[in-house]
Design an enzyme around this catalytic site. Sequence first.
Site, PDB file in Angstrom:
ATOM      1  N   ARG A 146       0.371  -1.806   0.106  1.00  0.00           N
ATOM      2  CA  ARG A 146      -0.145  -0.318   0.427  1.00  0.00           C
ATOM      3  C   ARG A 146       0.885   1.405  -0.037  1.00  0.00           C
ATOM      4  O   ARG A 146       1.626   1.579   0.562  1.00  0.00           O
ATOM      5  CB  ARG A 146      -1.207   0.140   1.390  1.00  0.00           C
ATOM      6  CG  ARG A 146      -2.005  -1.320   1.349  1.00  0.00           C
ATOM      7  CD  ARG A 146      -2.365  -1.072   2.501  1.00  0.00           C
ATOM      8  NE  ARG A 146      -3.873  -1.794   2.309  1.00  0.00           N
ATOM      9  CZ  ARG A 146      -3.104  -3.111   3.070  1.00  0.00           C
ATOM     10  NH1 ARG A 146      -2.310  -2.946   4.294  1.00  0.00           N
ATOM     11  NH2 ARG A 146      -4.744  -3.980   3.706  1.00  0.00           N
ATOM     12  N   LYS A 170      -2.899  -1.898   7.376  1.00  0.00           N
ATOM     13  CA  LYS A 170      -4.135  -1.239   9.062  1.00  0.00           C
ATOM     14  C   LYS A 170      -4.417  -2.418   9.701  1.00  0.00           C
ATOM     15  O   LYS A 170      -3.713  -3.738   9.735  1.00  0.00           O
ATOM     16  CB  LYS A 170      -5.526  -1.782   7.420  1.00  0.00           C
ATOM     17  CG  LYS A 170      -5.321  -0.702   6.702  1.00  0.00           C
ATOM     18  CD  LYS A 170      -6.179  -0.929   5.212  1.00  0.00           C
ATOM     19  CE  LYS A 170      -6.801  -0.212   4.499  1.00  0.00           C
ATOM     20  NZ  LYS A 170      -8.135  -0.427   3.810  1.00  0.00           N
ATOM     21  N   HIS A 237      -1.887   2.832  -5.971  1.00  0.00           N
ATOM     22  CA  HIS A 237      -2.576   1.216  -5.547  1.00  0.00           C
ATOM     23  C   HIS A 237      -2.681   0.770  -6.981  1.00  0.00           C
ATOM     24  O   HIS A 237      -3.226  -0.675  -7.202  1.00  0.00           O
ATOM     25  CB  HIS A 237      -3.805   1.976  -5.084  1.00  0.00           C
ATOM     26  CG  HIS A 237      -4.213   1.340  -3.771  1.00  0.00           C
ATOM     27  ND1 HIS A 237      -3.678   0.932  -2.758  1.00  0.00           N
ATOM     28  CD2 HIS A 237      -5.386   0.425  -3.360  1.00  0.00           C
ATOM     29  CE1 HIS A 237      -4.116   0.619  -1.763  1.00  0.00           C
ATOM     30  NE2 HIS A 237      -5.314  -0.068  -2.308  1.00  0.00           N
ATOM     31  N   HIS A 263      -4.629  -9.025   3.602  1.00  0.00           N
ATOM     32  CA  HIS A 263      -6.762  -8.443   3.843  1.00  0.00           C
ATOM     33  C   HIS A 263      -7.044  -9.425   4.825  1.00  0.00           C
ATOM     34  O   HIS A 263      -6.609 -10.670   4.936  1.00  0.00           O
ATOM     35  CB  HIS A 263      -7.471  -8.931   2.510  1.00  0.00           C
ATOM     36  CG  HIS A 263      -6.783  -8.009   1.624  1.00  0.00           C
ATOM     37  ND1 HIS A 263      -7.528  -8.624   0.319  1.00  0.00           N
ATOM     38  CD2 HIS A 263      -7.098  -6.422   1.029  1.00  0.00           C
ATOM     39  CE1 HIS A 263      -7.402  -7.842  -0.827  1.00  0.00           C
ATOM     40  NE2 HIS A 263      -6.714  -6.080  -0.443  1.00  0.00           N
TER      41      HIS A 263
END
Length: 303
Positions: A146, A170, A237, A263
Amino acid sequence: MRADLDAFLEHLRSERQVSAHTLDGYRRDLLKILALAEKAGLSDWNALDTRSLRTFVARLHQQGQSSRSLARLLSATRGLYQYLLREGRCRHDPANGLSAPKSPRKLPRTLDADRALQLLDGAVEDDFIARRDQALLELFYSSGLRLSELVGLDLEWLDLKEGLVRVRGKGNKVRELPVGKAARQALEAWLPLRTQAAPEDGAVFIGRSGKRLTPRAIQLRVRQAGVRELGQHLHPHMLRHSFASHLLESSGDLRAVQELLGHADIATTQIYTHLDFQHLASVYDRAHPRAKRKGNADGGNDP
């Protein structure tokens, strides 16, 4: 029905003191519902039930109204009915629990493999900016980072000998990723030049001032590389999406791609299966002898 609608709009203006822009939005949306209700022969707001409202929303959707616009319309309708319920003018809210139709999820834009190689295989000058930009482009595509992960990358998290990089993604989750040969070579060419800028901290990617590159600066460098090498605008991205799509296309291993992308939910990764199917369908259309067969199902004029 119009009198009730006007009373609600006046309530919004005088008591809720909403802006003129918001008030106009409520008016436009509720007039659509009023027009459909009157066209259906309804004489008061009590006569509008959930089934009828769902039909109205579906009709507007078929006419081209976006999901966002319909969600706003339903919100306005709920506001109207809450007001009418408080005023004793209505006994139910047909919009309660009703949601707008979902728009098809937009597929992420990617480069095909040949275009990705064209971007990365261009001649690289042996200077600070060119070597740095080549290294960050290669790492984006090699490891699927990212933008925020590449911005925050420090030297201590980079192990070129083992071909690994650790990133904090994240949810503050750390994951370890492989670094491909081309990316390792680009980083090995960049890091000696990096010291020339007397870096302020351990950031891998810095400007001439020695400061860590900002997200905006990296976006600009990627876009400029896209225009120069491909004649199109690129976003970081898009390289991550290309990494995921090409890896899934070659391996078919959705779980592995999920882990590499970081993810939490595999459903997020499944969007790339649609891209992979598009590629397969394209190959089929180009290669299968009967993929583009003309004529109707019964063979036209064949005996």
